[in-house]
Motif scaffolding. Structure first.
Motif, PDB file in Angstrom:
ATOM      1  N   ALA A 205      34.729  40.608  47.974  1.00 39.83           N
ATOM      2  CA  ALA A 205      35.681  39.528  48.250  1.00 39.83           C
ATOM      3  C   ALA A 205      35.757  38.561  47.074  1.00 39.83           C
ATOM      4  O   ALA A 205      36.852  38.099  46.704  1.00 39.83           O
ATOM      5  CB  ALA A 205      35.283  38.795  49.525  1.00 39.83           C
ATOM      6  N   LYS A 206      34.617  38.260  46.464  1.00 43.21           N
ATOM      7  CA  LYS A 206      34.604  37.361  45.305  1.00 43.21           C
ATOM      8  C   LYS A 206      35.301  37.997  44.105  1.00 43.21           C
ATOM      9  O   LYS A 206      36.006  37.328  43.351  1.00 43.21           O
ATOM     10  CB  LYS A 206      33.165  36.989  44.944  1.00 43.21           C
ATOM     11  N   GLU A 209      38.959  37.796  44.580  1.00 46.12           N
ATOM     12  CA  GLU A 209      39.408  36.424  44.328  1.00 46.12           C
ATOM     13  C   GLU A 209      39.440  36.110  42.840  1.00 46.12           C
ATOM     14  O   GLU A 209      40.412  35.521  42.332  1.00 46.12           O
ATOM     15  CB  GLU A 209      38.461  35.462  45.050  1.00 46.12           C
ATOM     16  N   GLN A 210      38.384  36.504  42.120  1.00 45.38           N
ATOM     17  CA  GLN A 210      38.308  36.218  40.684  1.00 45.38           C
ATOM     18  C   GLN A 210      39.425  36.895  39.899  1.00 45.38           C
ATOM     19  O   GLN A 210      39.901  36.364  38.887  1.00 45.38           O
ATOM     20  CB  GLN A 210      36.947  36.676  40.134  1.00 45.38           C
ATOM     21  N   LYS A 212      42.357  37.681  41.108  1.00 39.84           N
ATOM     22  CA  LYS A 212      43.671  37.267  41.618  1.00 39.84           C
ATOM     23  C   LYS A 212      44.504  38.450  42.128  1.00 39.84           C
ATOM     24  O   LYS A 212      45.700  38.563  41.832  1.00 39.84           O
ATOM     25  CB  LYS A 212      44.441  36.498  40.549  1.00 39.84           C
ATOM     26  N   LYS A 214      45.268  40.952  45.780  1.00 43.10           N
ATOM     27  CA  LYS A 214      45.392  40.682  47.213  1.00 43.10           C
ATOM     28  C   LYS A 214      44.356  41.392  48.071  1.00 43.10           C
ATOM     29  O   LYS A 214      43.984  40.898  49.133  1.00 43.10           O
ATOM     30  CB  LYS A 214      46.798  41.068  47.685  1.00 43.10           C
TER      31      LYS A 214
END
Length: 285
Positions: A205-206, A209-210, A212, A214
């Motif tokens: 998940a990180k 996120e890092q 960018k 989906k």
């Protein structure tokens, strides 16, 4: 007179608040009484001892624990630093001996290329070809202590080298040491039983996120391997705020992606952190 009494009362409550804060929410912060020193090397050798020929360059910036009140623990920690930096073959040597032997071994391995280099030189003279640039080797390494408090030491070692081929290699190795025992702190000591799947999902998940994107599946479009292959690898360091994992080149992604660092705050890890772990004082109020 009344004003003076108000000041006294205000100071009393302020002091009481500070004391209560110290007893309650504040995290323990205590520097370790251990001293560090370093050994540095910058060595260059040209093939056939000719300055016009390709060369190797070896740079070492080795930080190590130099003194501590417990001599046995100090010896154990020094071995961890030596083994991490130079490898298992050097673990039984003293700090200086390990450095000297590593330098000698590196130069000896490079000198083994000299016969091939002579052959290529002769071939180049008769065929008007140039000797390949792959004979120019280098290795740069250093280590850094990033946390030295609360009976814990966290450090990482960086290695970059080139030994021929399309490109060089880079690696970061993280470590956490329990200063009370002189032993490495493991994932199994930090996390509850069967933590792996939950931690893996948090890491993915990180990373999503890092980068960018989906979803985990989208990572494959930017050079990562399958998200199902991203798993806790034991390559972590700690600080007052959380745990940082490092995934090196080719571990979870193609070379072009490079290293992936993932920081996980203790607040987000609460459900899988052991309450009696060697690092529990960092996240328990």
């Amino acid at each position: 007179m009344m004003t003076r009494n108000y000041v006294k009362i205000a100071l009393f409550f302020l002091l009481a608040t500070v004391i209560a804060g110290c007893d309650g929410k504040a995290k323990k912060t205590e520097e370790n009484a251990i001293a560090f020193d370093s050994i540095q090397v910058d060595k260059t050798y040209h093939l056939l001892m000719n300055d016009s020929n390709p060369n190797c360059n070896l740079q070492i910036k080795f930080v190590y624990p130099a003194s501590y009140k417990n001599g046995e623990v100090l010896g154990d920690i020094q071995r961890i630093f030596v083994t991490d930096y130079f490898g298992d073959d050097y673990s039984a040597l003293s700090l200086q001996e390990a450095v000297e032997k590593y330098v000698a071994d590196y130069l000896a391995a490079y000198k083994d290329l000299e016969q091939d280099f002579k052959t290529d030189l002769e071939r180049a003279r008769t065929s008007d070809q140039q000797v390949g640039a792959w004979y120019s080797y280098y290795e740069t390494s250093s280590n850094t202590v990033t946390y030295n408090k609360n009976d814990l030491i966290s450090f990482f070692t960086i290695l970059e080298n080139y030994t021929g081929g399309a490109h060089g290699a880079h690696a970061v190795n993280n470590h956490v040491i329990n200063l009370k025992t002189g032993k490495p702190v493991t994932e199994q000591e930090i996390f509850v039983d069967e933590y792996q799947d939950t931690l893996a999902k948090m890491l993915v998940a990180k990373i999503v996120e890092q980068n960018k994107v989906k979803s985990p599946g989208d990572l494959e479009n930017i050079g990562f391997f399958s998200a199902d292959e991203i798993y806790p690898n034991g390559n972590f360091r700690i600080d007052d705020e959380g745990i940082t994992y490092t995934f090196n080149e080719y571990e979870i992604a193609a070379y072009v992606v490079g290293q992936t660092q993932v920081f996980l705050p203790y607040e987000e890890l609460q459900l899988i952190l052991r309450k009696d772990s060697p690092i529990s004082q960092l996240f328990e109020a």
